[in-house]
Design an enzyme around this catalytic site. Structure first.
Site, PDB file in Angstrom:
ATOM      1  CE  LYS A 160      -0.459   8.327 -38.826  1.00 51.08           C
ATOM      2  NZ  LYS A 160      -1.416   9.161 -38.076  1.00 51.08           N
ATOM      3  CE  LYS A 219      -9.309   6.135 -44.950  1.00 48.43           C
ATOM      4  NZ  LYS A 219      -9.674   7.424 -44.311  1.00 48.43           N
ATOM      5  CE  LYS A 221     -10.857   8.544 -37.322  1.00 44.94           C
ATOM      6  NZ  LYS A 221     -10.132   8.881 -38.556  1.00 44.94           N
ATOM      7  CB  THR A 235      -7.410  14.379 -47.127  1.00 46.37           C
ATOM      8  OG1 THR A 235      -6.632  13.975 -46.001  1.00 46.37           O
ATOM      9  CG2 THR A 235      -8.592  13.424 -47.276  1.00 46.37           C
ATOM     10  CG  ASN A 277      -7.758  20.210 -44.716  1.00 47.08           C
ATOM     11  OD1 ASN A 277      -7.487  19.095 -45.115  1.00 47.08           O
ATOM     12  ND2 ASN A 277      -6.899  21.214 -44.772  1.00 47.08           N
ATOM     13  CB  SER A 290      -0.335  10.720 -41.786  1.00 45.83           C
ATOM     14  OG  SER A 290      -1.196  11.793 -41.500  1.00 45.83           O
TER      15      SER A 290
END
Length: 429
Positions: A82, A106, A118, A202, A233, A363
């Site tokens: 992810k 994470k 990523k 987040t 954001n 997510s």
């Protein structure tokens, strides 16, 4: 015309610390604390897969431009990988490798069944039309159609991308498999299977982490102040939600500069101004424009939230930080060289792999909802995300106390231990 030039991996800018080296220095300390065996260490320090693609795109002027893109899958022992996709002119492979590894840790810290990945494309989306970005996104998706998949590798937005790009990615991938596949990507528009609560997730995780840390430090939100670097954001939501908890936000910054108000900035007003002015605070009169934006990091506030880019806190400015608490909204905002200085000053740091994991948590909820074909309420999303963030904080804090180590290293210890134990039980190598 053929070229004899030997290909070299793109290198990071020489005036910035290498994010991969920063990540590995923390990884090594945590591995030593855990007494990690050589086999597991060697498996975890290297990415499972690194893909480099060259993407020809017909630009609006009719010329064909070739873009270089990456996708790094760091680890999949806990589940499908992810991680976001960033469009930025400074993207380089070491950065993507570091971010992929950070995603592994994470996800492990907040106990999600994901590995880390990523992606990135070297481009400047601010100079490209919507049509050019769409063609680039669709071509990138086709180039990686054998990497992506709801059970293999699940992208998400990152710097320079958002719900629009994720919608194009989902559509293009769905065409390749002949079926609508919303679970291949998260961060989609709500009408296409996006999750309620994802936009602020987040920033909300940063707020939850900050309040948990403040409680440990005996700090009262109602009498505390904060500075937030980055008003995108993550930063804007973190500022808004902290403000709602009583924290006085004395400074914020974006690409236009840093803004200071001793009496506290009206965050709702600042967000409304930004939204009305192409996402920038240029000309905002609710605070004073500081002479040097970098000075925000060393202001006399209780809480510092770096929520912009990597390596903004370094050995050169760490000595001057006055905050008692740093809560990392960005990925890798503190370089490894700054860690010992911050630790010596007694500043608590809630590290990025914990503090900003609210985004990947929601997510994950989006992916679960897509797999279920069922929508959760915003209250359900928020309640579950807050609980996951709080539980993760308590586990990392307990680990820091057990080993008498900083929160950053404790987070790595928690994450690496989970992944290493999974390898042990799976017997994967």
């Amino acid at each position: 015309m053929a070229s004899n030039t030997v290909y070299k991996e793109p290198a990071p800018k020489v005036d910035r610390e290498n994010p991969l080296e920063s990540m590995m220095s923390r990884f090594n300390v945590a591995a030593d604390i855990l007494g990690l065996d050589d086999a597991t260490y060697n498996v975890l320090k290297a990415a499972d897969k690194q893909v480099i693609v060259h993407i020809p795109v017909t630009m609006d002027n009719g010329q064909v431009r070739v873009f270089e893109g990456y996708r790094v899958v760091h680890n999949t022992v806990l589940g499908p990988s992810k991680g976001g996709i960033r469009y930025d002119k400074n993207v380089h492979l070491d950065e993507v490798k570091a971010l992929a590894a950070w995603m592994t840790w994470k996800c492990a810290v907040v106990d999600l069944p994901y590995g880390g990945a990523k992606g990135g494309i070297i481009c400047d989306p601010t100079t490209m039309s919507a049509g050019e970005i769409e063609r680039l996104t669709r071509a990138y998706t086709l180039a990686l159609k054998d990497v992506f998949g709801p059970d293999r590798d699940i992208p998400a937005p990152d710097m320079g991308t958002g719900p629009r790009e994720m919608a194009w990615l989902m559509d293009e991938f769905s065409k390749t498999v002949g079926a609508t596949t919303p679970a291949v990507v998260t961060g989609k528009p709500l009408v296409m299977g996006g999750s309620l609560g994802r936009t602020e997730a987040t920033g909300r995780g940063v707020m939850v982490s900050a309040l948990a840390a403040m409680k440990k430090l005996g700090m009262d939100p109602a009498t505390s102040s904060a500075a937030v670097q980055g008003f995108g954001n993550v930063g804007s939501w973190a500022a808004k939600l902290l403000c709602e908890q009583g924290v006085k936000i004395k400074a914020v910054s974006d690409v236009s500069g840093a803004y200071w108000n001793e009496n506290g900035i009206n965050i709702d007003e600042a967000i409304a101004y930004k939204n009305a002015h192409k996402g920038r605070l240029d000309g905002y009169t609710g605070a004073v424009l500081m002479d040097n934006a970098d000075d925000l990091l060393t202001l006399p506030v209780d809480v510092l939230v770096p929520a912009a880019v990597e390596d903004v806190i370094t050995e050169h400015n760490a000595h001057n930080i006055k905050a008692k608490l740093i809560v990392e909204g960005a990925n890798g905002p503190t370089s490894a060289s700054a860690d010992p200085i911050i630790n010596e000053k007694g500043i608590m740091v809630v590290p990025d792999i914990l503090a900003n994991s609210g985004g990947v948590t929601v997510s994950y909820f989006e992916w679960v909802q897509n797999r279920q074909g069922f929508k959760w309420t915003e209250e359900m999303v928020t309640e579950r995300a807050d609980r996951i963030m709080s539980d993760a904080f308590e586990k990392v804090y307990a680990t820091s106390q057990k080993y008498n180590i900083p929160m950053r290293i404790a987070a790595y210890v928690v994450a690496i231990d989970k992944v290493a134990q999974t390898y042990k039980f799976r017997g994967s190598f």
